[in-house]
Design an enzyme around this catalytic site. Structure first.
Site, mmCIF file in Angstrom:
data_model
loop_
_atom_site.group_PDB
_atom_site.id
_atom_site.type_symbol
_atom_site.label_atom_id
_atom_site.label_comp_id
_atom_site.label_asym_id
_atom_site.label_seq_id
_atom_site.Cartn_x
_atom_site.Cartn_y
_atom_site.Cartn_z
ATOM 1 N N ASP A 79 -3.069 12.048 -2.508
ATOM 2 C CA ASP A 79 -3.140 13.497 -2.694
ATOM 3 C C ASP A 79 -3.563 13.779 -4.142
ATOM 4 O O ASP A 79 -2.923 13.310 -5.083
ATOM 5 C CB ASP A 79 -1.756 14.110 -2.427
ATOM 6 N N GLU A 81 4.750 4.905 3.550
ATOM 7 C CA GLU A 81 4.278 6.250 3.907
ATOM 8 C C GLU A 81 5.482 7.168 4.074
ATOM 9 O O GLU A 81 6.468 6.789 4.687
ATOM 10 C CB GLU A 81 3.473 6.192 5.211
ATOM 11 N N ASP A 112 9.506 7.600 0.142
ATOM 12 C CA ASP A 112 8.780 8.340 -0.884
ATOM 13 C C ASP A 112 8.600 7.452 -2.113
ATOM 14 O O ASP A 112 9.544 6.816 -2.576
ATOM 15 C CB ASP A 112 9.571 9.592 -1.252
ATOM 16 N N THR A 156 -10.244 2.776 5.112
ATOM 17 C CA THR A 156 -9.190 3.631 5.652
ATOM 18 C C THR A 156 -9.818 4.661 6.582
ATOM 19 O O THR A 156 -11.044 4.833 6.625
ATOM 20 C CB THR A 156 -8.435 4.377 4.537
ATOM 21 N N GLU A 157 -8.985 5.398 7.309
ATOM 22 C CA GLU A 157 -9.492 6.473 8.158
ATOM 23 C C GLU A 157 -10.205 7.543 7.331
ATOM 24 O O GLU A 157 -11.278 8.020 7.710
ATOM 25 C CB GLU A 157 -8.347 7.115 8.948
ATOM 26 N N ASP A 164 -12.095 9.855 -2.812
ATOM 27 C CA ASP A 164 -13.365 10.581 -2.751
ATOM 28 C C ASP A 164 -13.353 11.753 -3.721
ATOM 29 O O ASP A 164 -14.327 12.498 -3.810
ATOM 30 C CB ASP A 164 -13.599 11.107 -1.328
ATOM 31 N N LYS A 168 -3.847 21.036 -9.232
ATOM 32 C CA LYS A 168 -3.359 21.916 -10.294
ATOM 33 C C LYS A 168 -2.725 21.108 -11.423
ATOM 34 O O LYS A 168 -1.978 20.168 -11.189
ATOM 35 C CB LYS A 168 -2.350 22.916 -9.729
ATOM 36 N N GLU A 208 0.858 -1.186 0.000
ATOM 37 C CA GLU A 208 0.000 0.000 0.000
ATOM 38 C C GLU A 208 0.891 1.230 0.000
ATOM 39 O O GLU A 208 1.706 1.418 0.907
ATOM 40 C CB GLU A 208 -0.930 0.047 1.211
#
Length: 214
Positions: free
Chosen positions: A118, A69, A96, A194-195, A154, A122, A44
């Site tokens: 994320d 992460e 990363d 997920t949270e 979302d 833009k 993940e």
């Protein structure tokens, strides 16, 4: 959702040696040696506070999981949750995704999860999106064939962008939902959340989901 910085998070991670992969570059091509059982490895990327990957590891002991992460304050919250569970099939690393090839050998990973990445809204930042063509090329190197990816968000615009990049890169759409938690076709499917997912779905926001292979 605002990220909370934890003082001395990097130093605090050092005590979680049961879960954390320190110096991951040293294990390139040897990730299986970190687990007691040689079995498929699922990755993940951007695991956040770890709810999703911890849930998968508990549910599927026959699969090895690695959570990826880049923010130490976030990964600290994840390893804190995982430590007391003593899941032998779960490891986490602070790194990363742009350096993915530094950590994993060709075909070392069996499946990739991308959850609530994320959106980088833009246009000039599109190459930073985890479903951009450049990232898809990295995934195709480190995964066994066929490359398999599951993606949830979302953000409608990011989802549309991702469908386009998956399609242009030659991926086949296996499952797709425009409202995962209300999709009658998936009503018998147990959804590991997920949270972020819990928060957004509780607000009535649709969760977009797609599973692709190449």
């Amino acid at each position: 959702m605002r990220r909370r910085n934890i003082k001395n998070a990097t130093e605090k991670l050092n005590k979680f040696d049961e879960v954390m992969i320190f110096n991951p570059k040293d294990y390139k091509g040897k990730m299986q040696t970190l687990f007691p059982k040689h079995q498929p490895i699922h990755l993940e990327i951007g695991m956040g506070k770890g709810k999703f990957i911890i849930g998968l590891a508990k549910k599927n002991p026959e699969i090895n999981y690695i959570g990826f992460e880049k923010y130490d304050s976030v990964i600290l919250q994840a390893v804190t949750k995982a430590e007391d569970l003593h899941l032998s099939n779960l490891k986490m690393m602070s790194a990363d995704a742009t350096n993915l090839l530094d950590y994993f050998e060709e075909s070392e990973i069996d499946k990739i999860y991308l959850n609530f990445s994320d959106p980088w809204p833009k246009a000039r930042h599109a190459k930073r999106r985890l479903t951009s063509p450049n990232f898809l090329k990295l995934y195709e190197v480190v995964t066994k064939k066929p490359t398999e990816i599951e993606f949830k968000t979302d953000n409608r615009k990011l989802f549309e962008y991702s469908l386009q990049t998956f399609n242009e890169a030659g991926y086949r759409f296996v499952e797709l939902s425009l409202d995962l938690h209300q999709d009658a076709t998936l009503e018998n499917k147990e959804i590991v959340t997920t949270e972020y997912e819990d928060k957004f779905s509780s607000m009535g926001n649709p969760i977009y989901y797609v599973k692709v292979i190449k």
